[in-house]
Design a protein around this motif. Structure first.
Motif, PDB file in Angstrom:
ATOM      1  N   GLU A  61       0.820  -1.206   0.000  1.00  0.00           N
ATOM      2  CA  GLU A  61       0.000   0.000   0.000  1.00  0.00           C
ATOM      3  C   GLU A  61       0.859   1.264   0.000  1.00  0.00           C
ATOM      4  O   GLU A  61       0.455   2.296  -0.548  1.00  0.00           O
ATOM      5  CB  GLU A  61      -0.952   0.015   1.201  1.00  0.00           C
ATOM      6  CG  GLU A  61      -0.304  -0.028   2.561  1.00  0.00           C
ATOM      7  CD  GLU A  61      -0.088  -1.440   3.092  1.00  0.00           C
ATOM      8  OE1 GLU A  61       0.054  -1.588   4.315  1.00  0.00           O
ATOM      9  OE2 GLU A  61      -0.062  -2.393   2.276  1.00  0.00           O
ATOM     10  N   LEU A  62       2.069   1.195   0.591  1.00  0.00           N
ATOM     11  CA  LEU A  62       2.979   2.343   0.548  1.00  0.00           C
ATOM     12  C   LEU A  62       3.503   2.554  -0.860  1.00  0.00           C
ATOM     13  O   LEU A  62       3.627   3.692  -1.331  1.00  0.00           O
ATOM     14  CB  LEU A  62       4.147   2.140   1.514  1.00  0.00           C
ATOM     15  CG  LEU A  62       4.008   2.643   2.947  1.00  0.00           C
ATOM     16  CD1 LEU A  62       5.343   2.522   3.664  1.00  0.00           C
ATOM     17  CD2 LEU A  62       3.506   4.071   2.999  1.00  0.00           C
ATOM     18  N   GLY A  84       6.477   7.217   8.780  1.00  0.00           N
ATOM     19  CA  GLY A  84       6.119   5.913   8.250  1.00  0.00           C
ATOM     20  C   GLY A  84       5.843   5.861   6.764  1.00  0.00           C
ATOM     21  O   GLY A  84       5.289   4.869   6.278  1.00  0.00           O
ATOM     22  N   GLU A  85       6.221   6.907   6.017  1.00  0.00           N
ATOM     23  CA  GLU A  85       5.922   6.933   4.587  1.00  0.00           C
ATOM     24  C   GLU A  85       7.183   6.959   3.723  1.00  0.00           C
ATOM     25  O   GLU A  85       7.099   7.271   2.535  1.00  0.00           O
ATOM     26  CB  GLU A  85       5.041   8.141   4.249  1.00  0.00           C
ATOM     27  CG  GLU A  85       3.621   8.023   4.773  1.00  0.00           C
ATOM     28  CD  GLU A  85       2.694   9.097   4.225  1.00  0.00           C
ATOM     29  OE1 GLU A  85       1.539   8.778   3.908  1.00  0.00           O
ATOM     30  OE2 GLU A  85       3.138  10.269   4.110  1.00  0.00           O
ATOM     31  N   LEU A  86       8.323   6.623   4.284  1.00  0.00           N
ATOM     32  CA  LEU A  86       9.561   6.716   3.515  1.00  0.00           C
ATOM     33  C   LEU A  86       9.505   5.838   2.274  1.00  0.00           C
ATOM     34  O   LEU A  86       9.965   6.239   1.196  1.00  0.00           O
ATOM     35  CB  LEU A  86      10.765   6.347   4.384  1.00  0.00           C
ATOM     36  CG  LEU A  86      12.139   6.589   3.777  1.00  0.00           C
ATOM     37  CD1 LEU A  86      12.306   8.043   3.344  1.00  0.00           C
ATOM     38  CD2 LEU A  86      13.248   6.187   4.751  1.00  0.00           C
ATOM     39  N   ALA A  97       9.083   5.352  -3.745  1.00  0.00           N
ATOM     40  CA  ALA A  97       8.307   4.890  -4.900  1.00  0.00           C
ATOM     41  C   ALA A  97       7.882   6.040  -5.802  1.00  0.00           C
ATOM     42  O   ALA A  97       7.622   5.829  -6.991  1.00  0.00           O
ATOM     43  CB  ALA A  97       7.080   4.112  -4.421  1.00  0.00           C
ATOM     44  N   ALA A  98       7.825   7.253  -5.248  1.00  0.00           N
ATOM     45  CA  ALA A  98       7.428   8.422  -6.033  1.00  0.00           C
ATOM     46  C   ALA A  98       8.591   9.063  -6.783  1.00  0.00           C
ATOM     47  O   ALA A  98       8.387  10.005  -7.545  1.00  0.00           O
ATOM     48  CB  ALA A  98       6.780   9.463  -5.116  1.00  0.00           C
ATOM     49  N   SER A  99       9.804   8.561  -6.584  1.00  0.00           N
ATOM     50  CA  SER A  99      11.008   9.246  -7.072  1.00  0.00           C
ATOM     51  C   SER A  99      11.699   8.476  -8.190  1.00  0.00           C
ATOM     52  O   SER A  99      11.615   7.249  -8.268  1.00  0.00           O
ATOM     53  CB  SER A  99      11.983   9.453  -5.910  1.00  0.00           C
ATOM     54  OG  SER A  99      11.379  10.201  -4.881  1.00  0.00           O
ATOM     55  N   ASP A 100      12.428   9.229  -9.007  1.00  0.00           N
ATOM     56  CA  ASP A 100      13.255   8.627 -10.050  1.00  0.00           C
ATOM     57  C   ASP A 100      14.627   8.224  -9.516  1.00  0.00           C
ATOM     58  O   ASP A 100      15.237   7.280 -10.025  1.00  0.00           O
ATOM     59  CB  ASP A 100      13.437   9.617 -11.202  1.00  0.00           C
ATOM     60  CG  ASP A 100      12.121  10.024 -11.837  1.00  0.00           C
ATOM     61  OD1 ASP A 100      11.343   9.125 -12.204  1.00  0.00           O
ATOM     62  OD2 ASP A 100      11.859  11.232 -11.941  1.00  0.00           O
TER      63      ASP A 100
END
Length: 441
Positions: free
Chosen positions: A217-218, A323-325, A330-333
């Motif tokens: 889910e993250l 808790g979202e590292l 996942a959002a990064s290149d």
């Protein structure tokens, strides 16, 4: 003689330590809570029964997350046992609560005062003590030995710098490290240094941080963020430390990618406001993760639809959430791992690799030497010398998608190849627990 001096110094240091807690609580309120636990006094609610108690000490956030797979495996293998999780920092304690809720008990580890440690051991009566990575407290080790509590140093690491400091104490250091019942090291070099310091029953079992799985889910949340950000290049500077954000922003200013977005994630939550102010002083438009998206972004994460776009004039997204590292990765290149541009020893690069992101890391990685060397050798990471070098390599990766994809694939393969340390550690620990009433793995 050294032991007597050490214990006497703690009588001097303890009041100053409490004062330091109160000072730090001005920025992070949790430091003024549960102070009695730091002197061995029990929390309000302690379950007392005849079940074996497994005590795991994880000093802060990173160690707590690294311990999660092991604690979960222990609870599955020994459902008859209770688990106590101790910390030194409020952020570590909060992470433990987030990961385990009421399934484990928690408190702070007492200061290394004989009466405090004895009080702690009398209250909890652990059947087994497990300390993570680098936590070596001489009085704690002595008192566990006197109370016949097996104490195991797990996921143990010993940098060359720390080894040189400890070796100066000669026989005193050998007596301290010899007090562990087992030492389960991450790498052969860690095992060699620990053995030279007097550790007994040393085994090389690998690094349990490779077994930390980013929840799906993250990852989905991060992918939704990426859609909401749009087509521009995105890089994350993760777990940055004090004094380092300025260097990261220097690299950002020199980056030959004017439309890029920087996701800046300070390691310590109490510094979020300070870092936001620094970004704004640089004339950059900053938005906090807590201000972006709300319910719409949560819906996007669930449906994989980006219906809460990030404003185009935002150039820095401040990661002010706990808790979202994994989602930020996942959002990064490309991911830069903090704690490494200044001589702070670096931070864990394994989670970024496991998500499949190309990794950059600075020159100061003495706390994660082996993992960094292995990642670079595997083609998963590049080590940069300074902010200008960071800007140069980032620019090259943004301009070369094929190289980014290859590095991401190498990172995923690198993380997968080194898994398994948790199971090997579990196999050793189960032999040290009382057998009656337990269910073996």
């Amino acid at each position: 003689m050294l032991r007597a001096i050490y214990r006497a110094l703690w009588w001097v240091v303890a009041p100053l330590a409490v004062l330091r807690l109160l000072i730090r609580s001005r920025r992070e309120r949790g430091y003024r809570e549960h102070i009695g636990e730091r002197f061995g006094y029990a929390p309000a609610r302690v379950l007392e029964d005849d079940a074996p108690l497994i005590w795991v000490h994880a000093v802060s956030v990173g160690e707590t997350r690294a311990a999660e797979p092991l604690i979960t495996a222990l609870m599955k293998a020994r459902p008859d046992a209770r688990v106590l999780l101790t910390h030194m920092t409020p952020s570590g304690r909060a992470t433990g609560a987030q990961l385990f809720g009421d399934r484990v008990q928690r408190c702070y580890l007492p200061y290394d005062l004989p009466h405090a440690v004895r009080r702690f051991l009398r209250t909890w009566r652990p059947s087994l003590g497990i300390v993570m990575e680098t936590e070596v407290w001489p009085t704690l080790i002595d008192e566990c030995r006197a109370a016949d509590v097996p104490l195991v140093l797990t996921n143990a690491r010993m940098s060359a710098r720390s080894f040189k400091r400890a070796a100066r104490f000669g026989a005193a250091a050998r007596e301290v490290f010899g007090g562990f019942s087992r030492v389960l090291a991450q790498s052969p070099s860690d095992a060699e240094r620990l053995t030279a310091l007097g550790a007994r029953n040393v085994a090389v079992l690998g690094n349990m941080k490779f077994d930390m799985a980013t929840p799906p889910e993250l990852v989905a949340r991060g992918r939704a963020w990426r859609e909401a950000i749009g087509a521009r290049p995105v890089w994350v500077a993760a777990s940055t430390r004090e004094g380092e954000e300025a260097l990261v922003l220097d690299a950002f200013a020199a980056l030959a990618a004017p439309q890029a977005l920087l996701i800046l994630v300070p390691r310590h939550p109490q510094r979020f406001d300070e870092v936001a102010a620094l970004v704004e002083r640089r004339g950059l438009r900053c938005m906090r993760r807590s201000e972006w998206g709300g319910a719409a972004l949560a819906a996007a994460a669930a449906t994989h639809v980006a219906d809460a776009p990030l404003p185009r004039d935002v150039t820095v997204l401040l990661g002010d959430s706990m808790g979202e590292l994994g989602a930020y990765y996942a959002a990064s290149d490309v991911a830069f791992i903090g704690g490494s541009l200044l001589p702070l020893g670096g931070q864990n690069l394994i989670e970024a690799c496991a998500v499949g992101v190309p990794v950059l890391i600075g020159p100061h990685v003495f706390n994660f030497t082996q993992a960094t060397l292995d990642a670079v050798a595997a083609g998963a990471a590049v080590q940069v010398a300074d902010p200008s070098d960071l800007a140069r390599v980032l620019g090259e990766l943004f301009a070369d998608k094929a190289r980014r994809v290859a590095m991401g694939a190498a990172a995923s393969a690198f993380a997968a190849r080194h898994r398994g340390a948790t199971q090997r550690t579990l196999d050793v620990l189960l032999t040290l627990l009382p057998q009656d009433g337990g269910v073996q793995a």
